[in-house]
Motif scaffolding. Structure first.
Motif, PDB file in Angstrom:
ATOM      1  N   ASP A 118      12.131  19.583   6.018  1.00 41.57           N
ATOM      2  CA  ASP A 118      11.261  20.539   5.327  1.00 41.57           C
ATOM      3  C   ASP A 118      11.850  20.830   3.953  1.00 41.57           C
ATOM      4  N   THR A 119      10.999  21.176   3.009  1.00 43.34           N
ATOM      5  CA  THR A 119      11.437  21.516   1.654  1.00 43.34           C
ATOM      6  C   THR A 119      10.647  22.718   1.144  1.00 43.34           C
ATOM      7  N   VAL A 120      11.276  23.484   0.259  1.00 41.13           N
ATOM      8  CA  VAL A 120      10.644  24.651  -0.359  1.00 41.13           C
ATOM      9  C   VAL A 120      10.957  24.637  -1.853  1.00 41.13           C
ATOM     10  N   PHE A 132      15.029  24.500  -1.620  1.00 36.98           N
ATOM     11  CA  PHE A 132      15.708  24.594  -0.327  1.00 36.98           C
ATOM     12  C   PHE A 132      15.246  23.426   0.535  1.00 36.98           C
ATOM     13  N   VAL A 133      16.182  22.817   1.273  1.00 40.82           N
ATOM     14  CA  VAL A 133      15.838  21.697   2.139  1.00 40.82           C
ATOM     15  C   VAL A 133      16.549  21.857   3.476  1.00 40.82           C
ATOM     16  N   THR A 134      15.954  21.272   4.500  1.00 41.80           N
ATOM     17  CA  THR A 134      16.615  21.161   5.799  1.00 41.80           C
ATOM     18  C   THR A 134      16.808  19.677   6.096  1.00 41.80           C
ATOM     19  N   SER A 135      17.970  19.331   6.621  1.00 39.52           N
ATOM     20  CA  SER A 135      18.340  17.938   6.816  1.00 39.52           C
ATOM     21  C   SER A 135      17.843  17.401   8.153  1.00 39.52           C
ATOM     22  N   SER A 136      17.467  16.117   8.151  1.00 37.74           N
ATOM     23  CA  SER A 136      17.056  15.463   9.391  1.00 37.74           C
ATOM     24  C   SER A 136      18.261  14.994  10.205  1.00 37.74           C
ATOM     25  N   GLY A 139      22.459  18.450  13.339  1.00 36.05           N
ATOM     26  CA  GLY A 139      22.945  19.721  12.814  1.00 36.05           C
ATOM     27  C   GLY A 139      21.952  20.419  11.922  1.00 36.05           C
ATOM     28  N   ASN A 140      20.958  19.671  11.385  1.00 36.91           N
ATOM     29  CA  ASN A 140      19.869  20.276  10.585  1.00 36.91           C
ATOM     30  C   ASN A 140      20.397  21.269   9.552  1.00 36.91           C
ATOM     31  N   ALA A 141      21.343  20.803   8.741  1.00 40.50           N
ATOM     32  CA  ALA A 141      21.962  21.654   7.722  1.00 40.50           C
ATOM     33  C   ALA A 141      20.939  22.104   6.687  1.00 40.50           C
ATOM     34  N   ILE A 142      21.208  23.248   6.072  1.00 38.84           N
ATOM     35  CA  ILE A 142      20.335  23.853   5.057  1.00 38.84           C
ATOM     36  C   ILE A 142      21.035  23.742   3.705  1.00 38.84           C
ATOM     37  N   TRP A 143      20.328  23.217   2.715  1.00 35.33           N
ATOM     38  CA  TRP A 143      20.905  23.019   1.388  1.00 35.33           C
ATOM     39  C   TRP A 143      20.051  23.709   0.333  1.00 35.33           C
ATOM     40  N   TRP A 144      20.704  24.026  -0.794  1.00 31.03           N
ATOM     41  CA  TRP A 144      20.079  24.848  -1.842  1.00 31.03           C
ATOM     42  C   TRP A 144      20.487  24.325  -3.214  1.00 31.03           C
ATOM     43  N   GLN A 186      24.303  23.109  -2.849  1.00 29.14           N
ATOM     44  CA  GLN A 186      25.179  24.002  -2.109  1.00 29.14           C
ATOM     45  C   GLN A 186      24.648  24.142  -0.684  1.00 29.14           C
ATOM     46  N   GLN A 187      25.548  24.076   0.271  1.00 26.22           N
ATOM     47  CA  GLN A 187      25.131  24.213   1.665  1.00 26.22           C
ATOM     48  C   GLN A 187      25.169  25.678   2.068  1.00 26.22           C
ATOM     49  N   LEU A 188      24.069  26.125   2.663  1.00 25.86           N
ATOM     50  CA  LEU A 188      24.024  27.453   3.246  1.00 25.86           C
ATOM     51  C   LEU A 188      24.409  27.360   4.719  1.00 25.86           C
ATOM     52  N   PRO A 189      25.087  28.343   5.255  1.00 27.22           N
ATOM     53  CA  PRO A 189      25.412  28.323   6.686  1.00 27.22           C
ATOM     54  C   PRO A 189      24.128  28.259   7.511  1.00 27.22           C
TER      55      PRO A 189
END
Length: 407
Positions: A118-120, A132-136, A139-144, A186-189
């Motif tokens: 997903d992306t925003v 903002f993105v979520t990784s496939s 762990g589906n990490a969130i990045w900014w 940058q990775q968000l927790p």
């Protein structure tokens, strides 16, 4: 074109020219990766008959996001078909430019991210764009990633004061573009599969999303360090005793209060901000209940300054679209659910305001890829027929076009 090669015009300060009109901008990607668009031919009117291809780049069929820059120019976010990198495209600020859109900017992608779930794309507290993105990946990490703000330096200039012929030197602060237009990834927790966002009344971003276990979370920028990962309050589990979350959408009403809507099976729930810009939200309340599962939903601000939610209920041909809206414009009173339309088949839905504040409802059939639009006549009534917009399309995105351009 890389970010480092991006023209600095985007960072030269705000445009002061008044908008000449306000039209809905409709962007789409095709299954073959063509990025194209069409505008309303006039305010509150119909759309151009044909799509215009935006660039020769081949993109992935999804994702696709649309927004506006802080100056009101259309901005798009898509993924390059070859590299998978995110690409940012915006209208040129130069009205004499040979092309309506500036060259695409390659934003890359975070290390270890093969693809995006997903992306925003949203404006942040500085007025500039945030991604903002979520990784496939596991762990589906969130990045900014966000556009850097201008820096200020002191510069000595020579001026002639009014009423005198004698030049004098003065030292004044001068804004200059950042050396690096976009921040590093940058990775968000945390870990999420789907993500959505809205702006708080004070401009801070509120994120909400659902993880792989169908548990919803919310996070909000803190006011002291909004451009650092530690400048977020932290993810908060907002399940509130409910399970099986399938979709979240959010919006801010005329009283500047953020509302979050959740889709679970045949029910929609709502939680609301308790005070303007507050971190505190109400508990979930049942918003609507139906006799069939809710397939998808969308929310927007309506003509009375309140929120308007539309949802497809049931699956298959001729499924009804229900709507519910704030009756007082920005209070806790909502209309009863009512059928406003039927979709040809299962569809993704998007609401977008017109220049006169009436809404248009866009539907993209998930099977055929055909897109259509339905126009609101009054707060409670809609046109009886959909207007086809073309297809096959794989993804659509809507935003407002409020700046002059030749086409």
């Amino acid at each position: 074109m890389s970010v480092e090669q991006a023209a600095s015009e985007e960072f030269e300060g705000n445009v002061t020219a008044d908008p000449s009109y306000f039209r809905i901008f409709f962007a789409a990607t095709t299954p073959g990766g063509v990025l194209e668009y069409k505008d309303q031919t006039q305010e509150n009117g119909g759309f151009a008959a044909d799509f215009t291809q935006l660039t020769q780049t081949v993109f992935k069929p999804a994702p696709l996001n649309a927004s506006v820059t802080q100056e009101g120019y259309v901005a798009l976010l898509a993924a390059d078909g070859a590299s998978g990198n995110l690409v940012y495209i915006r209208e040129s600020r130069n009205q004499d430019a040979p092309e309506r859109f500036a060259p695409p900017q390659d934003l890359g992608k975070p290390d270890g991210v093969p693809d995006f779930l997903d992306t925003v794309l949203i404006n942040g507290v500085t007025g500039r764009q945030n991604v903002f993105v979520t990784s496939s990946a596991a762990g589906n990490a969130i990045w900014w990633k966000f556009q850097n703000v201008n820096t200020v330096k002191m510069e000595t200039i020579t001026v002639v004061p009014p009423g005198t012929d004698t030049p004098v030197e003065i030292t004044v602060p001068v804004e200059i573009p950042p050396s690096q237009p976009w921040a590093d990834w940058q990775q968000l927790p945390g870990a999420l599969c789907s993500i959505t966002a809205t702006q708080n009344a004070d401009g801070r971003i509120i994120l909400a999303g659902i993880n792989a276990d169908s548990v919803p979370y919310m996070n909000m920028q803190s006011s002291d360090r909004p451009l650092l990962p530690e400048g977020w309050l932290g993810w908060k589990d907002i399940a509130g005793g409910l399970t099986g979350f399938e979709q979240l959408v959010c919006g801010i009403d005329g009283n500047a209060l953020v509302h979050i809507f959740a889709r679970i099976g045949s029910k929609i729930y709502i939680m609301s901000q308790q005070e303007v810009s507050s971190e505190q939200f109400s508990s979930w309340a049942l918003f609507a209940s139906f006799n069939a599962p809710v397939q998808t939903m969308t929310v927007s601000v309506s003509s009375n300054n309140g929120l308007y939610l539309a949802a497809q209920v049931g699956s298959g041909a001729d499924s009804p679209v229900y709507a519910k809206y704030q009756t007082g414009g920005a209070d806790d009173n909502w209309s009863a659910p009512q059928v406003i339309a039927h979709v040809a088949n299962d569809s993704a839905l998007l609401l977008q305001p017109n220049a006169d504040t009436s809404l248009s409802l866009f539907a993209l059939e998930t099977g055929t890829g055909d897109a259509a639009v339905l126009n609101q006549l009054t707060l409670a009534h809609w046109s009886a027929t959909w207007t086809p917009l073309g297809g096959p399309l794989s993804a659509i995105a809507l935003t407002q076009d409020v700046t002059p351009n030749p086409s």
